[in-house]
Design an enzyme around this catalytic site. Sequence first.
Site, PDB file in Angstrom:
ATOM      1  N   ASP A 263       5.387  -5.471 -27.823  1.00 22.42           N
ATOM      2  CA  ASP A 263       5.717  -6.390 -28.906  1.00 22.42           C
ATOM      3  C   ASP A 263       6.030  -5.651 -30.198  1.00 22.42           C
ATOM      4  O   ASP A 263       6.919  -6.060 -30.949  1.00 22.42           O
ATOM      5  CB  ASP A 263       4.578  -7.379 -29.124  1.00 22.42           C
TER       6      ASP A 263
ATOM      7  N   HIS B  94      -0.571 -14.553 -21.498  1.00 19.74           N
ATOM      8  CA  HIS B  94       0.720 -14.598 -20.818  1.00 19.74           C
ATOM      9  C   HIS B  94       0.657 -15.138 -19.393  1.00 19.74           C
ATOM     10  O   HIS B  94       1.699 -15.407 -18.798  1.00 19.74           O
ATOM     11  CB  HIS B  94       1.343 -13.202 -20.790  1.00 19.74           C
TER      12      HIS B  94
ATOM     13  N   GLU C 263       0.917  -5.644 -33.427  1.00 20.60           N
ATOM     14  CA  GLU C 263       2.125  -5.929 -32.661  1.00 20.60           C
ATOM     15  C   GLU C 263       3.354  -6.215 -33.516  1.00 20.60           C
ATOM     16  O   GLU C 263       4.400  -6.587 -32.969  1.00 20.60           O
ATOM     17  CB  GLU C 263       1.867  -7.119 -31.726  1.00 20.60           C
TER      18      GLU C 263
END
Length: 266
Positions: free
Chosen positions: A183, A52, A157
């Site tokens: 997530d 990320h 996730e």
Amino acid sequence: MAAPITLPNPVKECFKAGRPALGMLTRLGRSGEIARLAKATGHDFVFVDAQHALYNPETIGHIAQAALGCGIAPLARVRSCDDQQTAVLLDNGIMGIVFPDVNTAAEAKRAVDRAKYSPLGRRSVAGGFSVFDYRALSTGEAVKALDENTLVVCMIETPEALANVDAIAAVPGVDVVHVGSNDLLTAMGIPGAYGTPEHLAALDKVFAACNKHGKVAGVGGDRNVARQVEFIRKGARFLTTNSDIAFILAEGSRVTGELRKALGDA
């Protein structure tokens, strides 16, 4: 007879001692000092988020060297179980890879293939490893020590991953099955619903799969300390406490808030 080569991984040492390994998620820090800050604040590992954040391999390598030097484990989250950057990070100081969005046992096996040597995986053998201070070692010695101490973390996730968690945890070479709460809850249609019955049931399913297959359970995303303590009591041994960004915001807000309050300008 020469002593066998050892390469202790601070996270695995926590597991052996039955203690939780606590990590700082790093998205902002771009120098080795972030590893020293993680160490100074009581963390066992630094979790460099290359999924990320805008990290390049060289920066991750510098952070890894600082972490190795101060005695915490440098881990990196890559982009997927097929990320070709995995091997170069491991060859340059990273001691564990966090693979996001692992949904099936087949994907977990691809993660192991990236991070482990044959016969367990398919990692390419390099030489002159920085984790050994570039000492000349036989290939057999190096491969054995690296395989024993390289951490493979598979993240759960999605509902698909949760449904397959037993098979994922059964894959040889997987060390940690780590729940990415943000997530997972978003994929379940309840973003941010930490501590709800649905969230806790999902975690319990992961804990049970890990117990069954002798793997370590991990939890991320939920930053509530009381719940984190409960997760540890239930068996979690791999936790990310918070991010470097969150720590800066929290302390910065506390200090300015106290100052403004003291000055009557709250």
